[in-house]
Write a protein that holds these residues in place. Structure first.
Motif, PDB file in Angstrom:
ATOM      1  N   LEU A 127       0.832  -1.194   0.000  1.00 22.53           N
ATOM      2  CA  LEU A 127       0.000   0.000   0.000  1.00 22.53           C
ATOM      3  C   LEU A 127       0.869   1.247   0.000  1.00 22.53           C
ATOM      4  O   LEU A 127       1.999   1.234   0.508  1.00 22.53           O
ATOM      5  N   SER A 128       0.339   2.318  -0.538  1.00 19.45           N
ATOM      6  CA  SER A 128       1.080   3.580  -0.579  1.00 19.45           C
ATOM      7  C   SER A 128       1.156   4.186   0.820  1.00 19.45           C
ATOM      8  O   SER A 128       0.359   3.838   1.703  1.00 19.45           O
ATOM      9  N   PRO A 129       2.063   5.127   1.039  1.00 23.34           N
ATOM     10  CA  PRO A 129       2.180   5.775   2.357  1.00 23.34           C
ATOM     11  C   PRO A 129       1.020   6.710   2.682  1.00 23.34           C
ATOM     12  O   PRO A 129       0.939   7.207   3.799  1.00 23.34           O
ATOM     13  N   LYS A 130       0.133   6.936   1.736  1.00 23.03           N
ATOM     14  CA  LYS A 130      -0.998   7.834   1.957  1.00 23.03           C
ATOM     15  C   LYS A 130      -2.260   7.013   2.162  1.00 23.03           C
ATOM     16  O   LYS A 130      -2.557   6.118   1.375  1.00 23.03           O
ATOM     17  N   SER A 131      -3.018   7.331   3.208  1.00 23.13           N
ATOM     18  CA  SER A 131      -4.252   6.605   3.460  1.00 23.13           C
ATOM     19  C   SER A 131      -5.344   7.080   2.516  1.00 23.13           C
ATOM     20  O   SER A 131      -5.384   8.257   2.138  1.00 23.13           O
ATOM     21  N   SER A 132      -6.248   6.194   2.174  1.00 26.01           N
ATOM     22  CA  SER A 132      -7.357   6.577   1.303  1.00 26.01           C
ATOM     23  C   SER A 132      -8.361   7.439   2.042  1.00 26.01           C
ATOM     24  O   SER A 132      -9.140   8.157   1.419  1.00 26.01           O
ATOM     25  N   ALA A 133      -8.351   7.380   3.376  1.00 28.68           N
ATOM     26  CA  ALA A 133      -9.282   8.196   4.159  1.00 28.68           C
ATOM     27  C   ALA A 133      -9.035   9.683   3.927  1.00 28.68           C
ATOM     28  O   ALA A 133      -9.978  10.465   3.799  1.00 28.68           O
ATOM     29  N   SER A 134      -7.766  10.079   3.844  1.00 31.63           N
ATOM     30  CA  SER A 134      -7.462  11.496   3.625  1.00 31.63           C
ATOM     31  C   SER A 134      -7.945  11.950   2.254  1.00 31.63           C
ATOM     32  O   SER A 134      -8.444  13.071   2.096  1.00 31.63           O
ATOM     33  N   THR A 135      -7.842  11.083   1.256  1.00 26.07           N
ATOM     34  CA  THR A 135      -8.294  11.435  -0.090  1.00 26.07           C
ATOM     35  C   THR A 135      -9.817  11.473  -0.178  1.00 26.07           C
ATOM     36  O   THR A 135     -10.396  12.426  -0.712  1.00 26.07           O
ATOM     37  N   SER A 136     -10.477  10.453   0.360  1.00 26.21           N
ATOM     38  CA  SER A 136     -11.940  10.386   0.259  1.00 26.21           C
ATOM     39  C   SER A 136     -12.607  11.513   1.026  1.00 26.21           C
ATOM     40  O   SER A 136     -13.600  12.089   0.568  1.00 26.21           O
ATOM     41  N   GLU A 137     -12.068  11.860   2.188  1.00 27.01           N
ATOM     42  CA  GLU A 137     -12.664  12.942   2.962  1.00 27.01           C
ATOM     43  C   GLU A 137     -12.516  14.278   2.242  1.00 27.01           C
ATOM     44  O   GLU A 137     -13.412  15.127   2.285  1.00 27.01           O
ATOM     45  N   THR A 138     -11.398  14.483   1.567  1.00 24.70           N
ATOM     46  CA  THR A 138     -11.202  15.712   0.803  1.00 24.70           C
ATOM     47  C   THR A 138     -12.221  15.832  -0.314  1.00 24.70           C
ATOM     48  O   THR A 138     -12.820  16.887  -0.532  1.00 24.70           O
ATOM     49  N   ILE A 139     -12.450  14.733  -1.032  1.00 28.18           N
ATOM     50  CA  ILE A 139     -13.432  14.738  -2.125  1.00 28.18           C
ATOM     51  C   ILE A 139     -14.834  14.998  -1.587  1.00 28.18           C
ATOM     52  O   ILE A 139     -15.591  15.805  -2.133  1.00 28.18           O
ATOM     53  N   GLN A 140     -15.175  14.335  -0.494  1.00 28.39           N
ATOM     54  CA  GLN A 140     -16.505  14.504   0.085  1.00 28.39           C
ATOM     55  C   GLN A 140     -16.731  15.938   0.541  1.00 28.39           C
ATOM     56  O   GLN A 140     -17.789  16.521   0.296  1.00 28.39           O
ATOM     57  N   HIS A 141     -15.739  16.507   1.212  1.00 29.70           N
ATOM     58  CA  HIS A 141     -15.900  17.871   1.711  1.00 29.70           C
ATOM     59  C   HIS A 141     -15.975  18.878   0.572  1.00 29.70           C
ATOM     60  O   HIS A 141     -16.632  19.905   0.686  1.00 29.70           O
ATOM     61  N   THR A 142     -15.294  18.572  -0.523  1.00 31.20           N
ATOM     62  CA  THR A 142     -15.352  19.469  -1.682  1.00 31.20           C
ATOM     63  C   THR A 142     -16.727  19.433  -2.336  1.00 31.20           C
ATOM     64  O   THR A 142     -17.332  20.466  -2.618  1.00 31.20           O
TER      65      THR A 142
END
Length: 344
Positions: free
Chosen positions: A290-305
């Motif tokens: 897995l990459s060093p970046k969690s998918s939670a940080s990406t998904s939350e950014t998209i949702q908040h946008t």
């Protein structure tokens, strides 16, 4: 014929207009959301300084599964049978009633332990207690929470609504739903947090005879893991057992394995509180890269946008209402007459 053609193509036109309206409204909402209240991509959360966890060293594991039995006792979980005779607990994977399991890698003749060619190896599977857990991010009712001090990812059955978003969100496939439960519970490892008040710690580490599963602060476990990686394979070293940060000294002298030069969990998915060492490629023993970046940080950014200020839902609802009203108005109009009179 023209009347028939008009009737058959009208729904297609309406669908196209509906899609165009939704896309236009969605684009307008997205533009408004990003210009009026831009949602900056958040960073991946880090492990708390005093985070607790486990270090699993596959080269020390003998596959006795004492940890599996201890976990069952500590959590009052029933046995699961995979054989016809049903003589003993034989789970094949983690489940709503099995929070910890030892799996086996096999190749060829299986003559040599911890060898990828003609060898075999063990791997412990349980909750990784991610620094930035997707199960916590996905849970709509905070049934999944992460303790800000210990970092333990805990589950509250009373708050759970059984949506199973956590099951889908976890990259390790750990939270499992108890389908036979009328209340819809999730089962997963919680590092035996219910036993801490009695002076105990994770049952799997307490009973491990070789120290293959070691309990303690994740920062200290990471230092211990890196110490082992720096040693020469085949040399003698001291291996601690039980609790790295307290309790009686149970250390012993043993030979250093031929480790893969990587601590699994140090960076994967933003870091986890359960760390692993292995002499066999991690992917071969069932641990995903897995990459060093969690998918939670990406998904939350998209949702908040998209949903900041509820602009997107209101815009889509408005487009749907507009198209629906226009279609109703058209439905009330008299259909055009066929050429040449009253038609067929």
């Amino acid at each position: 014929m023209d009347n028939d053609r008009s009737a058959s193509t009208a729904p297609v036109g309406n669908r196209r207009e509906f899609i165009r309206g939704c896309l236009a409204a969605g684009g307008a909402a997205l533009a408004a959301a990003t210009t009026s209240r831009p949602a900056a991509a958040r960073e991946t959360y880090q492990r708390p300084p005093e985070a607790l966890g486990l270090l699993y060293d596959a080269t020390l594991c003998i596959g006795c599964k004492a940890c599996v039995a201890a976990c069952k006792r500590a959590n009052d979980n029933p046995p699961e049978f995979s054989t016809v005779d049903k003589l003993w607990d034989t789970p094949l994977d983690t489940s709503g009633y099995t929070f910890n399991i030892i799996k086996m890698y096999r190749h060829g003749t299986m003559q040599t332990k911890d060898a990828e060619e003609n060898g075999y190896a063990f791997m412990k599977t349980s909750c990784m207690h991610c620094a930035d857990p997707s199960c916590v991010s996905a849970c709509p009712v905070t049934a999944m929470t992460k303790d800000p001090t210990t970092g333990i990812v805990a589950y509250d059955a009373d708050a759970c609504v059984g949506c199973r978003y956590c099951v889908v969100a976890c990259p390790f496939g750990i939270p499992k739903y108890q389908y036979d439960s009328p209340t819809g519970k999730i089962g997963k490892c919680e590092l035996c947090r219910h036993r801490y008040q009695n002076g105990h710690y994770s049952a799997c580490a307490e009973v491990c005879p070789t120290g293959a599963t070691l309990y303690g602060r994740t920062s200290d476990l990471l230092a211990e893991a890196k110490r082992r990686l720096a040693l020469k394979p085949g040399s003698l070293t001291i291996y601690p057992r039980g609790n790295l940060n307290g309790g009686p000294d149970q250390s012993y002298e043993g030979y250093v394995g031929n480790y893969k030069q990587h601590v699994y969990g140090e960076t994967e998915y933003g870091g986890t509180q359960v760390l692993k060492l292995s002499a066999v490629d991690f992917e071969k023993v069932g641990m995903p890269y897995l990459s060093p970046k969690s998918s939670a940080s990406t998904s939350e950014t998209i949702q908040h946008t998209l949903y900041g200020g509820l602009l997107m839902p209101f815009a889509v609802l408005g487009a749907m209402t507009y198209v629906a009203k226009r279609n109703v108005s058209r439905a009330g109009e008299a259909p055009p007459e066929a050429p040449g009179g009253e038609g067929r």
